[in-house]
Design a protein around this motif. Structure first.
Motif, PDB file in Angstrom:
ATOM      1  N   ALA A  35       0.860  -1.186   0.000  1.00  0.00           N
ATOM      2  CA  ALA A  35       0.000   0.000   0.000  1.00  0.00           C
ATOM      3  C   ALA A  35       0.896   1.236   0.000  1.00  0.00           C
ATOM      4  O   ALA A  35       1.887   1.294   0.728  1.00  0.00           O
ATOM      5  CB  ALA A  35      -0.889   0.005   1.226  1.00  0.00           C
ATOM      6  N   THR A  36       0.547   2.190  -0.842  1.00  0.00           N
ATOM      7  CA  THR A  36       1.282   3.458  -0.848  1.00  0.00           C
ATOM      8  C   THR A  36       0.264   4.590  -0.782  1.00  0.00           C
ATOM      9  O   THR A  36      -0.914   4.393  -1.072  1.00  0.00           O
ATOM     10  CB  THR A  36       2.142   3.644  -2.121  1.00  0.00           C
ATOM     11  OG1 THR A  36       1.257   3.680  -3.240  1.00  0.00           O
ATOM     12  CG2 THR A  36       3.159   2.547  -2.289  1.00  0.00           C
ATOM     13  N   ALA A  37       0.734   5.744  -0.405  1.00  0.00           N
ATOM     14  CA  ALA A  37      -0.128   6.932  -0.395  1.00  0.00           C
ATOM     15  C   ALA A  37       0.733   8.148  -0.663  1.00  0.00           C
ATOM     16  O   ALA A  37       1.966   8.080  -0.560  1.00  0.00           O
ATOM     17  CB  ALA A  37      -0.834   7.069   0.945  1.00  0.00           C
ATOM     18  N   PHE A  38       0.059   9.234  -1.002  1.00  0.00           N
ATOM     19  CA  PHE A  38       0.738  10.510  -1.260  1.00  0.00           C
ATOM     20  C   PHE A  38       1.836  10.334  -2.304  1.00  0.00           C
ATOM     21  O   PHE A  38       2.993  10.663  -2.077  1.00  0.00           O
ATOM     22  CB  PHE A  38       1.277  11.108   0.050  1.00  0.00           C
ATOM     23  CG  PHE A  38       0.263  11.053   1.160  1.00  0.00           C
ATOM     24  CD1 PHE A  38      -0.965  11.692   1.010  1.00  0.00           C
ATOM     25  CD2 PHE A  38       0.487  10.330   2.330  1.00  0.00           C
ATOM     26  CE1 PHE A  38      -1.929  11.617   2.018  1.00  0.00           C
ATOM     27  CE2 PHE A  38      -0.482  10.248   3.330  1.00  0.00           C
ATOM     28  CZ  PHE A  38      -1.689  10.900   3.171  1.00  0.00           C
ATOM     29  N   ASN A  39       1.429   9.744  -3.424  1.00  0.00           N
ATOM     30  CA  ASN A  39       2.334   9.491  -4.544  1.00  0.00           C
ATOM     31  C   ASN A  39       3.577   8.714  -4.124  1.00  0.00           C
ATOM     32  O   ASN A  39       4.695   9.038  -4.522  1.00  0.00           O
ATOM     33  CB  ASN A  39       2.706  10.816  -5.228  1.00  0.00           C
ATOM     34  CG  ASN A  39       3.110  10.599  -6.678  1.00  0.00           C
ATOM     35  OD1 ASN A  39       2.818   9.543  -7.259  1.00  0.00           O
ATOM     36  ND2 ASN A  39       3.805  11.550  -7.251  1.00  0.00           N
ATOM     37  N   GLY A  40       3.337   7.675  -3.341  1.00  0.00           N
ATOM     38  CA  GLY A  40       4.428   6.763  -2.978  1.00  0.00           C
ATOM     39  C   GLY A  40       5.275   7.215  -1.800  1.00  0.00           C
ATOM     40  O   GLY A  40       6.189   6.502  -1.383  1.00  0.00           O
ATOM     41  N   GLN A  41       4.975   8.379  -1.220  1.00  0.00           N
ATOM     42  CA  GLN A  41       5.803   8.856  -0.099  1.00  0.00           C
ATOM     43  C   GLN A  41       5.583   8.014   1.156  1.00  0.00           C
ATOM     44  O   GLN A  41       6.485   7.854   1.969  1.00  0.00           O
ATOM     45  CB  GLN A  41       5.481  10.316   0.223  1.00  0.00           C
ATOM     46  CG  GLN A  41       6.024  11.287  -0.809  1.00  0.00           C
ATOM     47  CD  GLN A  41       5.581  12.691  -0.488  1.00  0.00           C
ATOM     48  OE1 GLN A  41       5.824  13.200   0.588  1.00  0.00           O
ATOM     49  NE2 GLN A  41       4.901  13.320  -1.428  1.00  0.00           N
ATOM     50  N   LYS A  42       4.361   7.529   1.334  1.00  0.00           N
ATOM     51  CA  LYS A  42       4.066   6.650   2.480  1.00  0.00           C
ATOM     52  C   LYS A  42       3.940   5.232   1.950  1.00  0.00           C
ATOM     53  O   LYS A  42       3.216   4.997   0.980  1.00  0.00           O
ATOM     54  CB  LYS A  42       2.754   7.101   3.122  1.00  0.00           C
ATOM     55  CG  LYS A  42       2.294   6.258   4.305  1.00  0.00           C
ATOM     56  CD  LYS A  42       0.994   6.801   4.858  1.00  0.00           C
ATOM     57  CE  LYS A  42       0.401   5.835   5.857  1.00  0.00           C
ATOM     58  NZ  LYS A  42       0.324   6.405   7.189  1.00  0.00           N
ATOM     59  N   LYS A  43       4.663   4.313   2.582  1.00  0.00           N
ATOM     60  CA  LYS A  43       4.642   2.926   2.098  1.00  0.00           C
ATOM     61  C   LYS A  43       4.288   1.991   3.237  1.00  0.00           C
ATOM     62  O   LYS A  43       4.690   2.226   4.385  1.00  0.00           O
ATOM     63  CB  LYS A  43       6.034   2.532   1.578  1.00  0.00           C
ATOM     64  CG  LYS A  43       6.436   3.196   0.284  1.00  0.00           C
ATOM     65  CD  LYS A  43       7.678   2.507  -0.288  1.00  0.00           C
ATOM     66  CE  LYS A  43       8.019   2.979  -1.674  1.00  0.00           C
ATOM     67  NZ  LYS A  43       8.496   4.365  -1.738  1.00  0.00           N
TER      68      LYS A  43
END
Ligand code: TMP
Length: 245
Positions: free
Chosen positions: A42-50
C-alpha cells in the motif's frame, strides 16, 4: 480457463504500486489477455508513504471481480474475464488511455483542500476530473485541450470515458447506498479494446472513498493514509458487501 493457464509462459510486463501484470508469452490463443496479480503493498501521497495491508491483494481482487461483473450486468463493458485465484484475475489486454478519471460526489481529499471546502460537503452535481497518469509529475490535473495538444489520446475517447464514468457513479452510488455506504469519490481508468472504450484497471477501496452512511466512518484506504486503524476490517466489509452484488 484457470486450469488452462501455463504459468511457465507468464511474462511480467508491468509492476505498479498495487498490481503486477503478466502476458502469456508465445500463446496465440491468449495474445489478447492479461493476468493481473493484486499485491498487499500500500502506498499513499504518490508513494511517499509505504506499507502493507495484510491480505489487501485478496480483498481487492475479490472486490474488483464482483464490481466488474456487476457493472457488466448493468451494461458497462469492462476488461474483466474471470477471477482465477485468490489474488489473480484474467482480463482483456487493452491499450490504456494515460488518464485517470476521478468522479466526486462529496468534498474530500485533494479537492476539499484545493477548493477550501470542508470534507463532507455534498456537491450540487458530480464533479469529474481528468489527470495525466505520471508518478514523476504527481498525476497533474488536465483538461480536454491537453489531450490533442500533447497527443495523449483522442478527445472523443476521453469524452466517452467520462460519460461511462458518470454512469458508473450512478450505478455504484445506488448499490452502495442500498448497503449503507456513501460513495464519496473514486478513480477509474479506461482503455481501448478493438476500438471500443472500455473500463479497466481496478475498482477497490484503494481507488474509492466510501463512508458509512450512519457514522460517516471511512471504509477505504484513507484508514491507511491517515493511520486510522482497522484497515483490514474496512476492506473485509467491502468484500462482504460486494460479494452480494
Ligand atoms: P484525491 O482526493 O487524493 O485526489 O483522490 C480522489 C480519489 O481518487 C480517491 O477515491 C482516491 C483515488 N485515487 C487513486 O485511486 N489513485 C491516486 O493516485 C490518487 C491520488 C487518488
Amino acid at each position: 480457463m484457470a486450469e488452462s493457464i501455463n504459468r511457465g509462459n507468464l511474462k511480467k510486463i508491468y509492476e505498479g504500486k498495487a498490481k503486477i501484470l503478466y502476458e502469456f508469452s508465445g500463446e496465440e490463443d491468449k495474445k489478447d489477455l492479461l493476468l493481473t496479480y493484486f499485491k498487499d503493498d500500500a502506498t499513499a501521497f504518490n508513494g511517499q508513504k509505504k506499507g502493507t495491508i495484510i491480505k489487501k491483494g485478496e480483498y481487492n481482487n475479490a472486490i474488483s471481480a464482483s464490481l466488474f461483473k456487476f457493472l457488466k450486468n448493468k451494461g458497462i463493458n469492462n476488461h474483466f474475464i474471470e477471477k482465477i485465484s485468490e489474488r489473480e484475475m484474467l482480463t482483456y489486454h487493452l491499450k490504456m488511455l494515460p488518464i485517470e478519471f476521478i468522479v466526486r460526489n462529496i468534498a474530500a481529499g485533494s479537492l476539499a483542500k484545493k477548493m477550501g471546502v470542508e470534507e463532507g460537503v455534498k456537491f450540487l452535481s458530480p464533479v469529474i476530473e481528468m489527470c495525466f497518469k505520471s508518478d514523476e509529475l504527481g498525476d497533474p490535473m488536465i483538461n480536454k485541450s491537453y489531450l490533442k495538444a500533447f497527443d495523449l489520446c483522442d478527445p472523443a475517447d476521453a469524452s466517452k470515458a467520462e460519460k461511462i464514468a458518470l454512469e458508473i457513479n450512478e450505478i455504484l452510488s445506488k448499490f452502495f447506498d442500498d448497503n449503507n455506504i456513501i460513495v464519496v469519490d473514486f478513480k477509474l481508468e479506461f482503455g481501448l479494446y478493438k476500438n471500443e472504450v472500455m473500463l479497466a484497471d481496478e475498482i477497490t477501496p484503494d481507488t474509492m472513498r466510501l463512508w458509512d452512511k450512519q457514522t460517516m466512518e471511512k471504509v477505504d484506504k484513507d484508514r491507511f493514509r491517515r493511520d486510522l486503524g482497522k484497515v483490514e476490517e474496512a476492506y473485509q466489509r467491502i468484500v462482504d458487501i460486494t460479494s452480494q452484488c
